[in-house]
Design a protein around this motif. Structure first.
Motif, PDB file in Angstrom:
ATOM      1  N   GLN A 114      -3.708  -3.928   3.800  1.00 47.71           N
ATOM      2  CA  GLN A 114      -3.187  -3.260   2.621  1.00 47.71           C
ATOM      3  C   GLN A 114      -1.717  -3.626   2.473  1.00 47.71           C
ATOM      4  OE1 GLN A 114      -4.036   0.799   3.675  1.00 47.71           O
ATOM      5  NE2 GLN A 114      -5.999   0.740   2.618  1.00 47.71           N
ATOM      6  N   HIS A 115      -1.286  -3.847   1.232  1.00 41.68           N
ATOM      7  CA  HIS A 115       0.088  -4.250   0.937  1.00 41.68           C
ATOM      8  C   HIS A 115       0.679  -3.236  -0.036  1.00 41.68           C
ATOM      9  CE1 HIS A 115       3.437  -7.030   0.406  1.00 41.68           C
ATOM     10  NE2 HIS A 115       3.344  -6.793  -0.888  1.00 41.68           N
ATOM     11  N   PHE A 116       1.864  -2.729   0.297  1.00 46.02           N
ATOM     12  CA  PHE A 116       2.547  -1.749  -0.543  1.00 46.02           C
ATOM     13  C   PHE A 116       3.965  -2.228  -0.809  1.00 46.02           C
ATOM     14  CE2 PHE A 116      -0.558   0.420   2.033  1.00 46.02           C
ATOM     15  CZ  PHE A 116      -1.200   1.259   1.138  1.00 46.02           C
ATOM     16  N   THR A 117       4.475  -1.960  -2.008  1.00 43.50           N
ATOM     17  CA  THR A 117       5.845  -2.315  -2.357  1.00 43.50           C
ATOM     18  C   THR A 117       6.549  -1.110  -2.959  1.00 43.50           C
ATOM     19  OG1 THR A 117       5.167  -3.093  -4.548  1.00 43.50           O
ATOM     20  CG2 THR A 117       5.324  -4.749  -2.789  1.00 43.50           C
ATOM     21  N   ALA A 118       7.870  -1.128  -2.858  1.00 44.86           N
ATOM     22  CA  ALA A 118       8.690  -0.073  -3.455  1.00 44.86           C
ATOM     23  C   ALA A 118      10.083  -0.635  -3.682  1.00 44.86           C
ATOM     24  CB  ALA A 118       8.756   1.139  -2.543  1.00 44.86           C
ATOM     25  N   LEU A 127      -5.553  -7.025  -4.106  1.00 42.29           N
ATOM     26  CA  LEU A 127      -6.243  -7.288  -2.841  1.00 42.29           C
ATOM     27  C   LEU A 127      -7.580  -6.549  -2.819  1.00 42.29           C
ATOM     28  CD1 LEU A 127      -3.286  -6.890  -0.321  1.00 42.29           C
ATOM     29  CD2 LEU A 127      -4.322  -9.008  -1.135  1.00 42.29           C
ATOM     30  N   PRO A 128      -8.592  -7.129  -2.192  1.00 38.63           N
ATOM     31  CA  PRO A 128      -9.862  -6.410  -2.081  1.00 38.63           C
ATOM     32  C   PRO A 128      -9.683  -5.157  -1.226  1.00 38.63           C
ATOM     33  CG  PRO A 128      -9.910  -8.427  -0.779  1.00 38.63           C
ATOM     34  CD  PRO A 128      -8.612  -8.414  -1.530  1.00 38.63           C
ATOM     35  N   THR A 129     -10.450  -4.137  -1.543  1.00 35.09           N
ATOM     36  CA  THR A 129     -10.351  -2.905  -0.764  1.00 35.09           C
ATOM     37  C   THR A 129     -11.604  -2.721   0.076  1.00 35.09           C
ATOM     38  OG1 THR A 129     -11.249  -1.658  -2.610  1.00 35.09           O
ATOM     39  CG2 THR A 129      -8.869  -1.732  -2.428  1.00 35.09           C
ATOM     40  N   SER A 130     -11.384  -2.583   1.347  1.00 36.87           N
ATOM     41  CA  SER A 130     -12.456  -2.284   2.278  1.00 36.87           C
ATOM     42  C   SER A 130     -11.817  -1.802   3.566  1.00 36.87           C
ATOM     43  CB  SER A 130     -13.338  -3.505   2.538  1.00 36.87           C
ATOM     44  OG  SER A 130     -12.689  -4.414   3.383  1.00 36.87           O
ATOM     45  N   LYS A 131     -12.636  -1.387   4.489  1.00 42.51           N
ATOM     46  CA  LYS A 131     -12.108  -0.900   5.760  1.00 42.51           C
ATOM     47  C   LYS A 131     -11.609  -2.024   6.649  1.00 42.51           C
ATOM     48  CE  LYS A 131     -14.759   3.324   5.940  1.00 42.51           C
ATOM     49  NZ  LYS A 131     -15.681   4.126   6.720  1.00 42.51           N
ATOM     50  N   SER A 132     -11.835  -3.281   6.259  1.00 41.93           N
ATOM     51  CA  SER A 132     -11.450  -4.390   7.131  1.00 41.93           C
ATOM     52  C   SER A 132     -10.384  -5.291   6.519  1.00 41.93           C
ATOM     53  CB  SER A 132     -12.685  -5.226   7.479  1.00 41.93           C
ATOM     54  OG  SER A 132     -13.228  -5.780   6.296  1.00 41.93           O
ATOM     55  N   LEU A 154      11.267  -3.082  -0.821  1.00 38.02           N
ATOM     56  CA  LEU A 154      10.630  -2.719   0.432  1.00 38.02           C
ATOM     57  C   LEU A 154       9.160  -3.102   0.368  1.00 38.02           C
ATOM     58  CD1 LEU A 154      12.126   0.850   0.365  1.00 38.02           C
ATOM     59  CD2 LEU A 154      12.923  -0.973   1.830  1.00 38.02           C
ATOM     60  N   GLU A 155       8.637  -3.598   1.503  1.00 35.31           N
ATOM     61  CA  GLU A 155       7.226  -3.974   1.578  1.00 35.31           C
ATOM     62  C   GLU A 155       6.645  -3.511   2.902  1.00 35.31           C
ATOM     63  OE1 GLU A 155       6.312  -8.084   0.248  1.00 35.31           O
ATOM     64  OE2 GLU A 155       8.497  -8.265   0.156  1.00 35.31           O
ATOM     65  N   ILE A 156       5.444  -2.964   2.839  1.00 37.65           N
ATOM     66  CA  ILE A 156       4.700  -2.600   4.043  1.00 37.65           C
ATOM     67  C   ILE A 156       3.342  -3.266   3.963  1.00 37.65           C
ATOM     68  CG2 ILE A 156       3.540  -0.758   5.323  1.00 37.65           C
ATOM     69  CD1 ILE A 156       5.786   1.114   4.565  1.00 37.65           C
ATOM     70  N   ASP A 157       2.981  -3.981   5.024  1.00 34.13           N
ATOM     71  CA  ASP A 157       1.643  -4.546   5.187  1.00 34.13           C
ATOM     72  C   ASP A 157       1.009  -3.830   6.372  1.00 34.13           C
ATOM     73  OD1 ASP A 157       1.737  -6.535   3.161  1.00 34.13           O
ATOM     74  OD2 ASP A 157       2.976  -7.785   4.458  1.00 34.13           O
ATOM     75  N   ALA A 158      -0.180  -3.268   6.159  1.00 41.92           N
ATOM     76  CA  ALA A 158      -0.858  -2.518   7.225  1.00 41.92           C
ATOM     77  C   ALA A 158      -2.299  -2.999   7.367  1.00 41.92           C
ATOM     78  CB  ALA A 158      -0.837  -1.029   6.910  1.00 41.92           C
TER      79      ALA A 158
END
Length: 114
Positions: free
Chosen positions: A22-26, A14-19, A33-37
């Motif tokens: 963010q996607h995280f997996t574990a 995913l592109p990284t910027s302040k806008s 587990l997945e977190i999208d913020a």
């Protein structure tokens, strides 16, 4: 919380910027587990593709992530205590709101507006 921390991996495609979201997996205890913020403090936690927690009004993506990380750790620890039985209900975000010092929305209005 679990004795072993959950190791989250960011999605670097995913592109990284302040806008951007963010996607995280574990992987923990046999679960994915997945977190999208989002930068504006909205976030979701899913376990094995099933949404179990949502935050709408955290101060930032980092705060939302940390709150959901705590819920994920509690979920995994509770699963071990339950003997790997699944709960039929989603984890409500009232506890998360309280930890972050936020108020609960009632019908789209803040409790203070009542």
């Amino acid at each position: 919380m679990t004795d072993k921390p959950i190791h989250w991996t960011p999605d670097l495609t995913l592109p990284t910027s302040k806008s951007t979201m963010q996607h995280f997996t574990a992987n923990a205890g046999g679960d994915r587990l997945e977190i999208d913020a989002t930068p504006w403090g909205e976030a979701d936690l899913a376990v094995n593709g099933r949404s179990i927690a949502h935050i709408e009004t955290a101060p930032s993506a980092g705060d939302a992530f940390r709150a959901l990380e705590t819920i994920a750790e509690d979920f995994e620890a509770g699963k071990e205590a339950r003997g790997d039985r699944r709960l039929d209900q989603a984890i409500e975000d009232d506890d998360v709101r309280q930890r972050l010092g936020l108020t609960r929305l009632l019908g789209g209005r803040d409790q203070r507006d009542r």
